[in-house]
Design a protein around this motif. Structure first.
Motif, short mmCIF file in Angstrom:
data_model
loop_
_atom_site.label_atom_id
_atom_site.label_comp_id
_atom_site.label_asym_id
_atom_site.label_seq_id
_atom_site.Cartn_x
_atom_site.Cartn_y
_atom_site.Cartn_z
N UNK A 198 5.91 -6.93 18.08
CA UNK A 198 5.56 -5.91 17.01
C UNK A 198 5.48 -6.66 15.58
N UNK A 199 6.33 -7.56 15.55
CA UNK A 199 6.09 -8.33 14.05
C UNK A 199 5.02 -9.05 14.28
N UNK A 200 4.51 -9.87 15.42
CA UNK A 200 3.34 -10.65 15.40
C UNK A 200 2.03 -9.75 15.36
N UNK A 201 1.81 -8.54 15.66
CA UNK A 201 0.90 -7.84 15.45
C UNK A 201 0.91 -7.33 14.24
N UNK A 202 1.99 -7.00 13.58
CA UNK A 202 1.95 -6.45 12.14
C UNK A 202 1.89 -7.52 11.21
N UNK A 203 1.86 -8.54 11.42
CA UNK A 203 2.22 -9.78 10.30
C UNK A 203 1.44 -9.50 9.14
N UNK A 204 -0.09 -9.25 9.36
CA UNK A 204 -0.87 -9.30 8.15
C UNK A 204 -0.70 -8.24 7.21
N UNK A 205 0.15 -7.13 7.77
CA UNK A 205 0.32 -6.00 7.00
C UNK A 205 1.73 -5.79 6.29
N UNK A 206 2.59 -6.58 6.81
CA UNK A 206 4.12 -6.46 6.21
C UNK A 206 4.19 -6.72 5.05
N UNK A 207 4.91 -5.72 4.26
CA UNK A 207 5.43 -5.93 2.95
C UNK A 207 6.96 -6.24 2.89
N UNK A 208 7.62 -5.90 4.12
CA UNK A 208 8.93 -5.79 4.06
C UNK A 208 9.34 -5.86 5.51
N UNK A 209 10.54 -6.35 5.87
CA UNK A 209 11.19 -6.12 7.11
C UNK A 209 12.52 -5.94 6.94
N UNK A 210 13.03 -4.66 7.53
CA UNK A 210 14.47 -4.03 7.48
C UNK A 210 15.14 -4.16 8.78
N UNK A 211 16.29 -4.62 8.87
CA UNK A 211 17.09 -4.70 10.05
C UNK A 211 18.35 -4.05 10.11
N UNK A 212 18.90 -3.67 11.48
CA UNK A 212 20.10 -3.45 11.73
C UNK A 212 20.39 -3.52 13.42
N UNK A 213 21.47 -3.57 13.70
CA UNK A 213 21.69 -3.83 15.03
C UNK A 213 21.89 -2.43 16.04
N UNK A 244 15.60 -7.49 4.80
CA UNK A 244 16.62 -6.54 4.10
C UNK A 244 17.46 -6.07 4.98
N UNK A 245 18.63 -6.20 4.87
CA UNK A 245 19.72 -5.67 6.06
C UNK A 245 20.14 -4.30 5.57
N UNK A 246 19.31 -3.15 6.08
CA UNK A 246 19.71 -1.93 5.74
C UNK A 246 20.58 -1.26 6.95
N UNK A 247 21.96 -1.78 6.87
CA UNK A 247 22.89 -1.43 7.79
C UNK A 247 24.18 -1.33 7.38
N UNK A 248 25.10 -0.57 8.02
CA UNK A 248 26.77 -0.40 7.86
C UNK A 248 27.19 -1.58 8.00
N UNK A 249 28.31 -1.82 7.59
CA UNK A 249 29.27 -2.99 7.78
C UNK A 249 30.20 -2.42 8.93
N UNK A 250 30.20 -3.28 9.93
CA UNK A 250 31.25 -3.19 10.68
C UNK A 250 32.27 -4.11 10.43
#
Length: 268
Positions: A198-213, A244-250
């Motif tokens: 998904x990252x590879x397919x979206x690469x030309x249009x990504x303005x930001x990536x957010x993550x959480x587990x 960006x880490x959009x995640x709660x802290x465990x």
């Protein structure tokens, strides 16, 4: 200790989700002290004094780009555009360059104000036209609007344009540097999987990536996603933008940020 400056990406953290026992301004300062950009949600929410935030000297990377409205209904479109204009003015106070959007307005529980069971062709067409108008606002004001994918099974049932493929299709159709994807990998894992593809397919249009587990929406290493592998893949693709880490802290929030920074500083 690895610092954010060593990462090949620009690293950020959401002040709404870490150091939650502290007032918001102190959270902003703690995040900034780690060399991270700061992200916030609804700028119009209670306790959000933008001038005080700006006075901290923190670098703000992203905030919500609307208050009400949606992409497809006549009254919702005008509400969205009106609140996007107010959001641009608010972003200028803290120097925030990216303003985040969703497929429709969300309530306080993250549920769509207007739930949708089927996205019709007419809705797609209206959404694309609305996104063109949003991109024009961004061009006039020198900001970038980002359209975020959300997950339906766990957090946001009934939200239209929720999959990464949906947001990618709208952003690609407009094809403006002032409308990009906010590719949220937490939501993508729940709804679709295939994160690296998904990252590879979206690469030309990504303005930001957010993550959480997943599950739990906490920092990397608390769930099923091999974020170290994702980070290496992103670096290999040549991605150098925001993660960006959009995640709660465990556990301890400072430790959670340490883990996030080290995970997204891949070693060759």
């Amino acid at each position: 200790m690895i610092t954010a400056e060593e990462s090949p990406f620009t690293l950020a953290a959401c002040a709404e989700m870490v150091f939650t026992d502290l007032p918001l301004l102190e959270r902003v300062e703690r995040i900034a002290e780690r060399g991270l950009e700061v992200e916030i949600w609804d700028w119009a929410g209670p306790g959000k004094n933008l001038k005080d935030m700006a006075a901290t000297g923190a670098v703000f990377g992203s905030m919500t780009g609307y208050v009400t409205g949606d992409l497809t209904e006549a009254d919702g479109i005008e509400e969205l555009l009106s609140s996007a204009r107010r959001s641009i003015e608010a972003a200028a106070v803290i120097g925030c360059p990216r303003l985040n959007l969703h497929g429709t307005g969300l309530d306080g529980r993250g549920l769509p104000v207007r739930p949708v069971t089927e996205v019709t062709g007419a809705m797609w067409a209206r959404a694309a036209l609305t996104c063109e108008r949003i991109a024009a606002l961004g061009r006039q004001s020198g900001v970038v609007f980002t359209l975020e994918n959300l997950n339906l099974p766990t957090d946001h049932p009934g939200t239209p344009f929720s999959h990464p493929g949906d947001t990618r299709a709208l952003v690609a159709a407009v094809d403006s540097p002032h409308l990009r994807m906010n590719l949220d990998l937490y939501h993508a894992q729940i709804g679709d999987g295939r994160l690296i593809d998904t990252c590879r397919e979206s690469l030309p249009w990504i303005g930001e990536i957010q993550i959480a587990d997943v599950p739990g929406r906490c920092q990397p290493g608390t769930g099923e996603i091999d974020y170290a592998n994702v980070a290496s893949a992103l670096a290999g693709m040549g991605y150098e933008g925001v993660v960006a880490m959009e995640a709660w802290a465990e556990g301890d929030p400072a430790d959670a940020l340490d883990t996030f920074i080290s995970t997204f500083t891949p070693r060759s």
